[in-house]
Design an enzyme around this catalytic site. Structure first.
Site, PDB file in Angstrom:
ATOM      1  N   GLU A   1       1.829  -5.717  10.482  1.00  0.00           N
ATOM      2  CA  GLU A   1       1.350  -4.337  10.644  1.00  0.00           C
ATOM      3  C   GLU A   1       2.272  -3.688  11.673  1.00  0.00           C
ATOM      4  O   GLU A   1       2.354  -4.144  12.819  1.00  0.00           O
ATOM      5  CB  GLU A   1      -0.095  -4.333  11.125  1.00  0.00           C
TER       6      GLU A   1
ATOM      7  N   HIS B   1       3.124  -3.847   6.371  1.00  0.00           N
ATOM      8  CA  HIS B   1       2.059  -2.860   6.234  1.00  0.00           C
ATOM      9  C   HIS B   1       2.103  -1.873   7.402  1.00  0.00           C
ATOM     10  O   HIS B   1       2.983  -1.940   8.252  1.00  0.00           O
ATOM     11  CB  HIS B   1       0.697  -3.568   6.195  1.00  0.00           C
TER      12      HIS B   1
ATOM     13  N   GLU C   1       1.563   3.298   3.154  1.00  0.00           N
ATOM     14  CA  GLU C   1       2.063   2.617   4.345  1.00  0.00           C
ATOM     15  C   GLU C   1       3.567   2.433   4.157  1.00  0.00           C
ATOM     16  O   GLU C   1       4.023   1.459   3.558  1.00  0.00           O
ATOM     17  CB  GLU C   1       1.323   1.297   4.545  1.00  0.00           C
TER      18      GLU C   1
ATOM     19  N   HIS D   1       0.865  -1.176   0.000  1.00  0.00           N
ATOM     20  CA  HIS D   1       0.000   0.000   0.000  1.00  0.00           C
ATOM     21  C   HIS D   1       0.902   1.226   0.000  1.00  0.00           C
ATOM     22  O   HIS D   1       1.731   1.386   0.913  1.00  0.00           O
ATOM     23  CB  HIS D   1      -0.925   0.007   1.205  1.00  0.00           C
TER      24      HIS D   1
END
Length: 518
Positions: A373, A281, A154, A151
């Site tokens: 994440e 991410h 990110e 992404h």
């Protein structure tokens, strides 16, 4: 499949171009790491300062004043060298490319840069490879990958992977035993940015003015983590109680349904026998593992989340915990307003996601991938990058080391020729892996005793019992006998024996069936 573009200055030949040649500088003739005798000016001055002696007039040797000022000078240069190598800032595309090539130039004998394709706007999807024989797959040496910036907005993963690249290079040059062993036993592929176009959109606004979704998608406005073929649906609704969950074939028209970046990644992971992987991410702090898509998604209006484990659920939990507990604070659980026990979660238990890259790796290839994440702030300010690097550095290295567990070995015929595409099954775990082009295979497993079967078309299956310990993987080789009923399929001679690893071709999973070549 077309051959990926090589970004090496010697792109016409040799391993840097993906060739099969022997390493241009064999290990015995390579320049030593800095810690073992060279490359750093500071190190040279340090050694000089410790060895200079001046005559006292009586034939004796005493350390003179030159040694006194050379030693602090050496220390200052060493600090400057580290500061220059580790630059905590956000890298635009051109700066990222320069950073990658700088690492490659500093560690030319253990790195290679190649491109797997281009983005919508024509930017290269560069990969930096670390290996003691760059460009060559060594049988029984597993392949690992990190993918960042899927992404575009990110961005922490992108910067962490650039820092990791510099760190591995520097530690190798300094003679770090841990990093040297890692590079000699593992082939590591690092892609800092899968979505360079989206990053440029996000970076144009900067950390302060960025919208939550600005730059997330690629230049065609597509979320790349919702763009892979949906193999989960085929598995869940194949008409069986437990449908096939390994090496599921792609639909005939899949290429027309994916973006250029997704296409490049699918061809990439089909051309290397990756064993372990993570994609990085932002927006939360948790280690997420498969499955991402819930089997109950059709009832989403009534049940938003549902824990959906893979047959390797306990193994995936262990892999995720390895990262979370090596991370500065992920394991504490409370982050970004969310709570995850041990800092890990099953993806579908968090929220169901279709057509993601994590599930695709597990269902289509031999690769076990988790999603990391890493920050509440998708685009953290540059002042926070050093703190984030220190929180993630050990975790990034420790997760790579997790590739060395379970079992691995060769599958050969009675003449010791490697058998490609042999299926390795573990009793009690309904998820198989396959051998690569030269017949080597890798199966991640937790410690325990297992019954393992190797089978291949035209050969009699072989079953053995093996015990897996908590440290290095157990070597489990198979030698299959030709089936007396079915004639073994004709295979081209490899031209080498399996014990000549410097001349082996790269492993290509399912090569017999899919015929992919790099």
């Amino acid at each position: 499949m077309s051959e990926p573009h090589s970004a090496s200055p010697t792109a016409e030949s040799g391993p840097a171009a993906g060739g099969r040649e022997k390493h241009p500088c064999p290990r015995s003739r390579r320049p030593p790491p800095a810690g073992a005798g060279g490359w750093h000016l500071a190190g040279e001055l340090e050694r000089a300062g410790s060895s200079l002696h001046f005559s006292s007039g009586r034939g004796g040797g005493s350390r003179g004043p030159m040694a006194g000022w050379l030693r602090p000078l050496a220390g200052t240069l060493l600090l400057l060298e580290v500061a220059a190598a580790v630059s905590f800032l956000h890298h635009r595309y051109e700066e990222m490319v320069r950073a990658l090539f700088r690492v490659q130039s500093e560690c030319p004998y253990v790195t290679r840069i190649y491109s797997i394709g281009r983005s919508v706007e024509g930017r290269h999807l560069y990969v930096l490879e670390f290996s003691d024989y760059p460009g060559i797959h060594e049988p029984l040496e597993p392949e690992f990958k990190y993918v960042g910036n899927m992404h575009g907005n990110e961005v922490l993963g992108r910067e962490l992977l650039l820092q990791l690249s510099e760190f591995l290079c520097e530690e190798y040059r300094r003679g770090s035993e841990r990093v040297t062993r890692l590079l000699h036993d593992t082939r590591i592929h690092i892609m800092p940015s899968m979505n360079p176009d989206g990053y440029e959109v996000a970076a144009n606004q900067g950390p302060d003015g960025i919208g939550y979704l600005t730059g997330r998608n690629n230049a065609n406005g597509v979320d790349l983590n919702r763009n892979f073929p949906d193999l989960n649906t085929f598995m869940y609704y194949s008409g069986e109680i437990s449908g096939p969950n390994h090496h599921i074939p792609l639909p005939d028209n899949w290429k027309s349904q994916v973006e250029p970046e997704t296409l490049a990644v699918i061809q990439w992971i089909g051309s290397y026998n990756f064993v372990l992987s993570a994609n990085l991410h932002g927006g939360a702090v948790v280690a997420n593992y498969p499955y991402d898509k819930s089997q109950d998604q059709r009832f989403r209006s009534h049940r938003r989340t549902a824990n959906t484990p893979t047959p390797d659920d306990k193994l995936f939990q262990k892999l995720a915990k390895t990262y979370s507990y090596a991370h500065g604070w992920m394991h504490r659980g409370w982050n970004c307003g969310d709570y995850f026990v041990d800092g890990i979660t099953n993806g579908a238990s968090w929220y169901s996601l279709s057509k993601g890259m994590q599930d695709f790796n597990y269902l289509y290839t031999n690769c076990f991938e988790i999603t990391l994440e890493l920050s509440c702030n998708k685009f953290p300010p540059k002042e926070d990058l050093e703190r984030q690097w220190m929180a993630n550095r050990e975790a990034l290295v420790a997760f790579i080391e997790e590739i060395h567990q379970g079992i691995k070995g060769m599958v050969t015929d009675e003449n010791n020729n490697g058998i490609a595409g042999a299926v390795i099954s573990v009793q009690g775990i309904s998820h198989d892996v396959t051998s690569g082009e030269m017949g080597d295979y890798f199966r991640l497993l937790l410690p325990g005793t297992y019954t393992i079967t190797a089978s291949a078309e035209g050969y009699q299956p072989q079953t053995v019992t093996a015990t897996v310990g908590p440290a290095a993987p157990s070597l489990v080789h198979f030698q299959l006998k030709q089936d007396v009923v079915k004639k073994a399929p004709e295979r081209k001679a490899s031209g080498t024996r399996t014990n000549n690893k410097t001349l082996q071709k790269k492993v290509v999973p399912r090569a017999v069936r899919r015929g992919t070549q790099r």
